[in-house]
Design an enzyme around this catalytic site. Sequence first.
Site, PDB file in Angstrom:
ATOM      1  N   HIS A   1       9.993  -3.861   4.399  1.00 41.78           N
ATOM      2  CA  HIS A   1      10.434  -2.468   4.427  1.00 41.78           C
ATOM      3  C   HIS A   1      10.665  -2.018   5.855  1.00 41.78           C
ATOM      4  O   HIS A   1      10.044  -2.523   6.786  1.00 41.78           O
ATOM      5  CB  HIS A   1       9.495  -1.505   3.692  1.00 41.78           C
ATOM      6  CG  HIS A   1       8.075  -1.346   4.174  1.00 41.78           C
ATOM      7  ND1 HIS A   1       7.195  -2.385   4.322  1.00 41.78           N
ATOM      8  CD2 HIS A   1       7.377  -0.236   4.497  1.00 41.78           C
ATOM      9  CE1 HIS A   1       6.008  -1.917   4.707  1.00 41.78           C
ATOM     10  NE2 HIS A   1       6.095  -0.603   4.846  1.00 41.78           N
TER      11      HIS A   1
ATOM     12  N   HIS B   1       0.808  -1.235   0.000  1.00 43.16           N
ATOM     13  CA  HIS B   1       0.000   0.000   0.000  1.00 43.16           C
ATOM     14  C   HIS B   1       0.843   1.289   0.000  1.00 43.16           C
ATOM     15  O   HIS B   1       0.355   2.344   0.387  1.00 43.16           O
ATOM     16  CB  HIS B   1      -0.943  -0.002   1.206  1.00 43.16           C
ATOM     17  CG  HIS B   1      -0.260   0.090   2.532  1.00 43.16           C
ATOM     18  ND1 HIS B   1      -0.763  -0.480   3.674  1.00 43.16           N
ATOM     19  CD2 HIS B   1       0.884   0.706   2.925  1.00 43.16           C
ATOM     20  CE1 HIS B   1       0.047  -0.227   4.677  1.00 43.16           C
ATOM     21  NE2 HIS B   1       1.057   0.500   4.256  1.00 43.16           N
TER      22      HIS B   1
HETATM   23  C1  DHB Z   1       6.255   3.688   2.957  1.00 42.67           C
HETATM   24  C2  DHB Z   1       5.632   2.455   3.088  1.00 42.67           C
HETATM   25  C3  DHB Z   1       4.560   2.275   3.970  1.00 42.67           C
HETATM   26  O1  DHB Z   1       3.947   1.082   4.187  1.00 42.67           O
HETATM   27  C4  DHB Z   1       4.068   3.355   4.660  1.00 42.67           C
HETATM   28  O2  DHB Z   1       2.972   3.162   5.405  1.00 42.67           O
HETATM   29  C5  DHB Z   1       4.685   4.600   4.557  1.00 42.67           C
HETATM   30  C6  DHB Z   1       5.784   4.760   3.698  1.00 42.67           C
HETATM   31  C7  DHB Z   1       7.387   3.882   2.028  1.00 42.67           C
HETATM   32  O3  DHB Z   1       7.844   2.923   1.392  1.00 42.67           O
HETATM   33  O4  DHB Z   1       7.840   5.010   1.866  1.00 42.67           O
HETATM   34 FE    FE Z   2       2.313   1.185   5.776  1.00 38.28          FE
END
Ligand code: DHB
Ligand code: FE
Length: 284
Positions: A193, A12
């Site tokens: 991430h 997302h």
């Molecule tokens: C990013 C990814 C996320 O899931 C989020 O909630 C905010 C930022 C990103 O990759 O920058």
């Molecule tokens: Fe997120």
Amino acid sequence: MARITASVYTSHVPAIGAALDLGKDHEPYWQRLFSGYEFSKQWMRDHTPDVIFLVYNDHATAFSLEFIPTFALGTAAEFAVADEGWGPRPVPRVIGHPELASHIAQSVIQSDFDLTIVNRMDVDHGLTVPLSLMFGQPEAWPCPVIPFAVNVVQYPVPSGRRCFELGKALRRAIETYDRPLDIQIWGTGGMSHQLQGARAGLINRDWDNRFLDRLISDPAALAEVPHIEYVREAGSEGIELVMWLIARGAMDDIAGGKAPNVAHRFYHVPASNTAVGHLILENR
Ligand code: DHB
Ligand code: FE
């Protein structure tokens, strides 16, 4: 009776929403990502459900440290698009399904899950970016959406096992709803991430792809993975992936039916700071 026909899984990343809203989706960086959703948009046109039950996480937008529900069920007739600091995204407001949501509340709470009932909630990129990826930029979303927000931001977060069990309870709830509705359940967030600290920027392709393999073929074992493995292998925000187990727990094979058909699988790095994963699983 209502029936779950398919589950959809997708990351997302907020920058995906910004790329669409600012008309950058044809730039090569973003084209590589959006090409993985071309199949999905056609599939959605061919398989538009009556209602989507959308599992996502709020990012301290509707909720804050003042108030931290583990599982929040949106029972309102509509949900406004949140202002996350630079104005609301220019996407349609979300129309809910209060009657089905109330039935789900009754059934799932009586199955011993303590849901928080939310009659007013603005929805952030966690919910609107998956809708944009699957539907593009329509005037109105083509069907009602029941938002279901999971706390994966502030510890303690729910375990994968509890999420998987909740998916089973959701399936029982939906299948006892006395109207012939075609329902999809979506699990969103992830993949690997980490947005902060010394390991910011962490991506783990091997672990992500094994997660996809295990989600398809061995979800019960995947549900036993402890949260510390998500954080170690997929980064601090990789824990968003436990939400995918809610959608997977609601599929036919978990209740003794046939294994799902893998209609689509896609994996791409990078999108902002995130690895993007995407699956469409159909009940047969
Ligand atoms: C990013 C990814 C996320 O899931 C989020 O909630 C905010 C930022 C990103 O990759 O920058
Ligand atoms: Fe997120």
